[in-house]
Design a protein around this motif. Sequence first.
Motif, PDB file in Angstrom:
ATOM      1  N   MET A 236       0.824  -1.200   0.000  1.00 50.40           N
ATOM      2  CA  MET A 236       0.000   0.000   0.000  1.00 50.40           C
ATOM      3  C   MET A 236       0.863   1.257   0.000  1.00 50.40           C
ATOM      4  O   MET A 236       0.510   2.264  -0.606  1.00 50.40           O
ATOM      5  CB  MET A 236      -0.956   0.011   1.203  1.00 50.40           C
ATOM      6  CG  MET A 236      -2.056  -1.040   1.118  1.00 50.40           C
ATOM      7  SD  MET A 236      -3.109  -0.795  -0.316  1.00 50.40           S
ATOM      8  CE  MET A 236      -2.724  -2.227  -1.272  1.00 50.40           C
ATOM      9  N   GLY A 237       2.013   1.213   0.671  1.00 56.69           N
ATOM     10  CA  GLY A 237       2.940   2.344   0.638  1.00 56.69           C
ATOM     11  C   GLY A 237       3.449   2.603  -0.768  1.00 56.69           C
ATOM     12  O   GLY A 237       3.543   3.751  -1.214  1.00 56.69           O
ATOM     13  N   GLU A 238       3.787   1.539  -1.480  1.00 59.30           N
ATOM     14  CA  GLU A 238       4.259   1.680  -2.858  1.00 59.30           C
ATOM     15  C   GLU A 238       3.146   2.181  -3.779  1.00 59.30           C
ATOM     16  O   GLU A 238       3.387   2.986  -4.681  1.00 59.30           O
ATOM     17  CB  GLU A 238       4.803   0.346  -3.375  1.00 59.30           C
ATOM     18  CG  GLU A 238       6.069  -0.106  -2.681  1.00 59.30           C
ATOM     19  CD  GLU A 238       7.219   0.861  -2.880  1.00 59.30           C
ATOM     20  OE1 GLU A 238       7.386   1.387  -3.992  1.00 59.30           O
ATOM     21  OE2 GLU A 238       7.950   1.091  -1.910  1.00 59.30           O
ATOM     22  N   VAL A 239       1.928   1.725  -3.543  1.00 60.50           N
ATOM     23  CA  VAL A 239       0.792   2.209  -4.336  1.00 60.50           C
ATOM     24  C   VAL A 239       0.596   3.707  -4.091  1.00 60.50           C
ATOM     25  O   VAL A 239       0.382   4.479  -5.029  1.00 60.50           O
ATOM     26  CB  VAL A 239      -0.497   1.424  -4.002  1.00 60.50           C
ATOM     27  CG1 VAL A 239      -1.728   2.089  -4.589  1.00 60.50           C
ATOM     28  CG2 VAL A 239      -0.376  -0.005  -4.498  1.00 60.50           C
ATOM     29  N   GLY A 240       0.712   4.130  -2.846  1.00 56.90           N
ATOM     30  CA  GLY A 240       0.585   5.548  -2.512  1.00 56.90           C
ATOM     31  C   GLY A 240       1.665   6.383  -3.177  1.00 56.90           C
ATOM     32  O   GLY A 240       1.396   7.474  -3.698  1.00 56.90           O
ATOM     33  N   LYS A 241       2.903   5.884  -3.179  1.00 54.22           N
ATOM     34  CA  LYS A 241       3.999   6.606  -3.846  1.00 54.22           C
ATOM     35  C   LYS A 241       3.748   6.703  -5.344  1.00 54.22           C
ATOM     36  O   LYS A 241       4.024   7.727  -5.961  1.00 54.22           O
ATOM     37  CB  LYS A 241       5.329   5.902  -3.594  1.00 54.22           C
ATOM     38  CG  LYS A 241       5.838   6.051  -2.184  1.00 54.22           C
ATOM     39  CD  LYS A 241       7.147   5.284  -2.006  1.00 54.22           C
ATOM     40  CE  LYS A 241       7.609   5.302  -0.571  1.00 54.22           C
ATOM     41  NZ  LYS A 241       8.831   4.503  -0.370  1.00 54.22           N
ATOM     42  N   GLY A 242       3.234   5.636  -5.913  1.00 52.75           N
ATOM     43  CA  GLY A 242       2.933   5.641  -7.341  1.00 52.75           C
ATOM     44  C   GLY A 242       1.848   6.649  -7.693  1.00 52.75           C
ATOM     45  O   GLY A 242       1.954   7.365  -8.689  1.00 52.75           O
ATOM     46  N   ILE A 243       0.807   6.718  -6.879  1.00 56.21           N
ATOM     47  CA  ILE A 243      -0.270   7.669  -7.118  1.00 56.21           C
ATOM     48  C   ILE A 243       0.249   9.097  -6.985  1.00 56.21           C
ATOM     49  O   ILE A 243      -0.066   9.969  -7.800  1.00 56.21           O
ATOM     50  CB  ILE A 243      -1.455   7.410  -6.154  1.00 56.21           C
ATOM     51  CG1 ILE A 243      -2.134   6.087  -6.512  1.00 56.21           C
ATOM     52  CG2 ILE A 243      -2.458   8.563  -6.181  1.00 56.21           C
ATOM     53  CD1 ILE A 243      -3.170   5.630  -5.512  1.00 56.21           C
ATOM     54  N   THR A 244       1.072   9.342  -5.963  1.00 54.87           N
ATOM     55  CA  THR A 244       1.645  10.673  -5.771  1.00 54.87           C
ATOM     56  C   THR A 244       2.517  11.061  -6.953  1.00 54.87           C
ATOM     57  O   THR A 244       2.447  12.189  -7.453  1.00 54.87           O
ATOM     58  CB  THR A 244       2.477  10.713  -4.473  1.00 54.87           C
ATOM     59  OG1 THR A 244       1.633  10.345  -3.376  1.00 54.87           O
ATOM     60  CG2 THR A 244       3.055  12.090  -4.227  1.00 54.87           C
ATOM     61  N   SER A 245       3.327  10.138  -7.427  1.00 54.65           N
ATOM     62  CA  SER A 245       4.190  10.399  -8.571  1.00 54.65           C
ATOM     63  C   SER A 245       3.365  10.673  -9.824  1.00 54.65           C
ATOM     64  O   SER A 245       3.691  11.568 -10.616  1.00 54.65           O
ATOM     65  CB  SER A 245       5.122   9.211  -8.799  1.00 54.65           C
ATOM     66  OG  SER A 245       5.902   9.386  -9.938  1.00 54.65           O
TER      67      SER A 245
END
Length: 73
Positions: free
Chosen positions: A30-39
């Motif tokens: 979920m942390g990686e998904v959040g970083k991807g969405i932010t990017s």
Amino acid sequence: MLNNIGLPGLLLIAVVVLVLFGRGKISALMGEVGKGITSFKKGIAEGNKELEDESKSVDTARDVTPAEEQDKV
């Protein structure tokens, strides 16, 4: 096929996924998904800004016809 899952079905699926993968892996995912969405959002904003800057710099159309051809017209 998946139209009748409902809340109990979703909760069951969530519990099974939690048991299979563990809290740590799901949290990291979920942390990686959040970083991807932010990017992704940052990239969209930069693209829009670039388009706005480009449209501001091009105010009028320029005549790029060579001088020889302009004399003929």
